[in-house]
Scaffold this motif. Structure first.
Motif, PDB file in Angstrom:
ATOM      1  N   LEU A   1     -12.353 -33.553  75.108  1.00 11.71           N
ATOM      2  CA  LEU A   1     -11.695 -32.345  75.594  1.00 11.71           C
ATOM      3  C   LEU A   1     -10.638 -31.854  74.604  1.00 11.71           C
ATOM      4  O   LEU A   1     -10.522 -30.650  74.357  1.00 11.71           O
ATOM      5  N   VAL A   2      -9.898 -32.761  74.014  1.00 12.21           N
ATOM      6  CA  VAL A   2      -8.903 -32.374  73.006  1.00 12.21           C
ATOM      7  C   VAL A   2      -9.596 -31.786  71.776  1.00 12.21           C
ATOM      8  O   VAL A   2      -9.166 -30.759  71.234  1.00 12.21           O
ATOM      9  N   VAL A   3     -10.684 -32.415  71.345  1.00 11.48           N
ATOM     10  CA  VAL A   3     -11.440 -31.883  70.204  1.00 11.48           C
ATOM     11  C   VAL A   3     -11.986 -30.492  70.540  1.00 11.48           C
ATOM     12  O   VAL A   3     -11.937 -29.576  69.705  1.00 11.48           O
ATOM     13  N   ALA A   4     -12.475 -30.316  71.751  1.00 12.14           N
ATOM     14  CA  ALA A   4     -12.954 -28.992  72.177  1.00 12.14           C
ATOM     15  C   ALA A   4     -11.832 -27.969  72.106  1.00 12.14           C
ATOM     16  O   ALA A   4     -12.038 -26.839  71.653  1.00 12.14           O
ATOM     17  N   GLY A   5     -10.645 -28.353  72.540  1.00 16.09           N
ATOM     18  CA  GLY A   5      -9.497 -27.454  72.472  1.00 16.09           C
ATOM     19  C   GLY A   5      -9.114 -27.110  71.050  1.00 16.09           C
ATOM     20  O   GLY A   5      -8.751 -25.963  70.748  1.00 16.09           O
ATOM     21  N   LEU A   6      -9.200 -28.080  70.146  1.00 15.95           N
ATOM     22  CA  LEU A   6      -8.896 -27.807  68.738  1.00 15.95           C
ATOM     23  C   LEU A   6      -9.925 -26.860  68.122  1.00 15.95           C
ATOM     24  O   LEU A   6      -9.567 -25.956  67.353  1.00 15.95           O
ATOM     25  N   PHE A   7     -11.194 -27.051  68.457  1.00 18.99           N
ATOM     26  CA  PHE A   7     -12.217 -26.098  68.006  1.00 18.99           C
ATOM     27  C   PHE A   7     -11.958 -24.708  68.580  1.00 18.99           C
ATOM     28  O   PHE A   7     -12.171 -23.699  67.912  1.00 18.99           O
ATOM     29  N   GLU A   8     -11.485 -24.665  69.817  1.00 22.95           N
ATOM     30  CA  GLU A   8     -11.158 -23.385  70.452  1.00 22.95           C
ATOM     31  C   GLU A   8     -10.037 -22.680  69.679  1.00 22.95           C
ATOM     32  O   GLU A   8     -10.093 -21.480  69.442  1.00 22.95           O
ATOM     33  N   MET A   9      -9.013 -23.438  69.302  1.00 24.08           N
ATOM     34  CA  MET A   9      -7.929 -22.873  68.503  1.00 24.08           C
ATOM     35  C   MET A   9      -8.456 -22.338  67.176  1.00 24.08           C
ATOM     36  O   MET A   9      -8.078 -21.250  66.739  1.00 24.08           O
ATOM     37  N   PHE A  10      -9.329 -23.089  66.545  1.00 24.67           N
ATOM     38  CA  PHE A  10      -9.930 -22.657  65.284  1.00 24.67           C
ATOM     39  C   PHE A  10     -10.727 -21.371  65.491  1.00 24.67           C
ATOM     40  O   PHE A  10     -10.637 -20.435  64.683  1.00 24.67           O
ATOM     41  N   GLY A  11     -11.490 -21.323  66.577  1.00 24.43           N
ATOM     42  CA  GLY A  11     -12.273 -20.124  66.871  1.00 24.43           C
ATOM     43  C   GLY A  11     -11.395 -18.902  67.069  1.00 24.43           C
ATOM     44  O   GLY A  11     -11.709 -17.810  66.583  1.00 24.43           O
ATOM     45  N   VAL A  12     -10.278 -19.074  67.762  1.00 25.95           N
ATOM     46  CA  VAL A  12      -9.348 -17.964  67.980  1.00 25.95           C
ATOM     47  C   VAL A  12      -8.786 -17.475  66.641  1.00 25.95           C
ATOM     48  O   VAL A  12      -8.692 -16.276  66.393  1.00 25.95           O
ATOM     49  N   ALA A  13      -8.429 -18.415  65.769  1.00 22.21           N
ATOM     50  CA  ALA A  13      -7.933 -18.029  64.442  1.00 22.21           C
ATOM     51  C   ALA A  13      -9.012 -17.292  63.656  1.00 22.21           C
ATOM     52  O   ALA A  13      -8.716 -16.358  62.895  1.00 22.21           O
ATOM     53  N   MET A  14     -10.263 -17.675  63.850  1.00 22.35           N
ATOM     54  CA  MET A  14     -11.351 -17.017  63.124  1.00 22.35           C
ATOM     55  C   MET A  14     -11.640 -15.612  63.660  1.00 22.35           C
ATOM     56  O   MET A  14     -12.165 -14.771  62.935  1.00 22.35           O
ATOM     57  N   ILE A  15     -11.286 -15.348  64.915  1.00 21.38           N
ATOM     58  CA  ILE A  15     -11.385 -13.968  65.417  1.00 21.38           C
ATOM     59  C   ILE A  15     -10.464 -13.083  64.592  1.00 21.38           C
ATOM     60  O   ILE A  15     -10.850 -11.987  64.162  1.00 21.38           O
ATOM     61  N   ASN A  16      -9.256 -13.562  64.345  1.00 22.01           N
ATOM     62  CA  ASN A  16      -8.302 -12.807  63.538  1.00 22.01           C
ATOM     63  C   ASN A  16      -8.843 -12.605  62.129  1.00 22.01           C
ATOM     64  O   ASN A  16      -8.745 -11.520  61.562  1.00 22.01           O
ATOM     65  N   ARG A  17      -9.414 -13.662  61.557  1.00 27.86           N
ATOM     66  CA  ARG A  17      -9.984 -13.568  60.209  1.00 27.86           C
ATOM     67  C   ARG A  17     -11.132 -12.564  60.178  1.00 27.86           C
ATOM     68  O   ARG A  17     -11.242 -11.772  59.251  1.00 27.86           O
ATOM     69  N   LEU A  18     -11.987 -12.599  61.190  1.00 29.60           N
ATOM     70  CA  LEU A  18     -13.122 -11.682  61.226  1.00 29.60           C
ATOM     71  C   LEU A  18     -12.658 -10.232  61.331  1.00 29.60           C
ATOM     72  O   LEU A  18     -13.271  -9.331  60.752  1.00 29.60           O
ATOM     73  N   ASN A  19     -11.570 -10.004  62.053  1.00 26.93           N
ATOM     74  CA  ASN A  19     -11.034  -8.649  62.140  1.00 26.93           C
ATOM     75  C   ASN A  19     -10.490  -8.159  60.802  1.00 26.93           C
ATOM     76  O   ASN A  19     -10.496  -6.961  60.539  1.00 26.93           O
ATOM     77  N   LYS A  20     -10.009  -9.075  59.970  1.00 33.25           N
ATOM     78  CA  LYS A  20      -9.479  -8.703  58.655  1.00 33.25           C
ATOM     79  C   LYS A  20     -10.573  -8.612  57.596  1.00 33.25           C
ATOM     80  O   LYS A  20     -10.573  -7.715  56.762  1.00 33.25           O
ATOM     81  N   TYR A  21     -11.464  -9.582  57.604  1.00 30.61           N
ATOM     82  CA  TYR A  21     -12.517  -9.674  56.586  1.00 30.61           C
ATOM     83  C   TYR A  21     -13.870  -9.661  57.275  1.00 30.61           C
ATOM     84  O   TYR A  21     -14.341 -10.691  57.729  1.00 30.61           O
ATOM     85  N   ARG A  22     -14.452  -8.530  57.345  1.00 24.36           N
ATOM     86  CA  ARG A  22     -15.758  -8.404  58.005  1.00 24.36           C
ATOM     87  C   ARG A  22     -16.848  -8.897  57.055  1.00 24.36           C
ATOM     88  O   ARG A  22     -17.479  -8.108  56.350  1.00 24.36           O
ATOM     89  N   ASN A  23     -17.040 -10.225  57.027  1.00 29.22           N
ATOM     90  CA  ASN A  23     -18.082 -10.781  56.168  1.00 29.22           C
ATOM     91  C   ASN A  23     -18.811 -11.907  56.891  1.00 29.22           C
ATOM     92  O   ASN A  23     -18.398 -12.358  57.960  1.00 29.22           O
ATOM     93  N   LEU A  24     -19.884 -12.360  56.280  1.00 29.05           N
ATOM     94  CA  LEU A  24     -20.726 -13.379  56.902  1.00 29.05           C
ATOM     95  C   LEU A  24     -19.983 -14.706  57.048  1.00 29.05           C
ATOM     96  O   LEU A  24     -20.120 -15.390  58.074  1.00 29.05           O
ATOM     97  N   GLN A  25     -19.179 -15.079  56.057  1.00 26.31           N
ATOM     98  CA  GLN A  25     -18.454 -16.338  56.120  1.00 26.31           C
ATOM     99  C   GLN A  25     -17.512 -16.366  57.331  1.00 26.31           C
ATOM    100  O   GLN A  25     -17.456 -17.363  58.052  1.00 26.31           O
ATOM    101  N   SER A  26     -16.802 -15.282  57.567  1.00 32.14           N
ATOM    102  CA  SER A  26     -15.894 -15.228  58.716  1.00 32.14           C
ATOM    103  C   SER A  26     -16.662 -15.349  60.020  1.00 32.14           C
ATOM    104  O   SER A  26     -16.225 -16.047  60.943  1.00 32.14           O
ATOM    105  N   PHE A  27     -17.812 -14.685  60.111  1.00 30.24           N
ATOM    106  CA  PHE A  27     -18.630 -14.772  61.323  1.00 30.24           C
ATOM    107  C   PHE A  27     -19.139 -16.187  61.537  1.00 30.24           C
ATOM    108  O   PHE A  27     -19.114 -16.707  62.658  1.00 30.24           O
TER     109      PHE A  27
END
Length: 104
Positions: A6-32
């Motif tokens: 569950l903690v690992v799932a939460g950490l992945f969730e945090m990473f995913g949220v940060a990647m939403i921000n990245r995807l909004n800044k850099y619309r590229n395949l790597q961010s997606f």
């Protein structure tokens, strides 16, 4: 082991949220792909945790880690407000997650 998942799932969730921000800044395949990896890992480990934890407890703790972690990342990495009231609310979310663990 379920709580570790569950903690690992939460950490992945945090990473995913940060990647939403990245995807909004850099619309590229790597961010997606990083966004997909973050939330995919989050759901995978959440499903492992839910094999032995009650659904309501697992979901509440998972969203608590994701919400508070996302707010902390926003403050540390993206210049969001560091108001003391926000910090108190984050501690309340984390305290509630710990309380659910103690009860479950």
């Amino acid at each position: 082991m379920a709580w570790a998942f569950l903690v690992v799932a939460g950490l992945f969730e945090m990473f995913g949220v940060a990647m939403i921000n990245r995807l909004n800044k850099y619309r590229n395949l790597q961010s997606f792909l990083l966004l997909f990896l973050g939330f995919g890992g989050s759901f995978l480990f959440l499903s492992f945790a839910m094999k032995s934890l009650p659904m309501g407890t697992a979901y509440a703790v998972w969203t608590g880690i994701g919400a508070s972690g996302g707010a902390i990342l926003g403050m540390l990495l993206y210049g969001e407000a560091k108001d003391w009231r926000r910090v108190i609310c984050i501690f309340m979310i984390l305290g509630a997650a710990v309380g659910l663990k103690l009860i479950a």
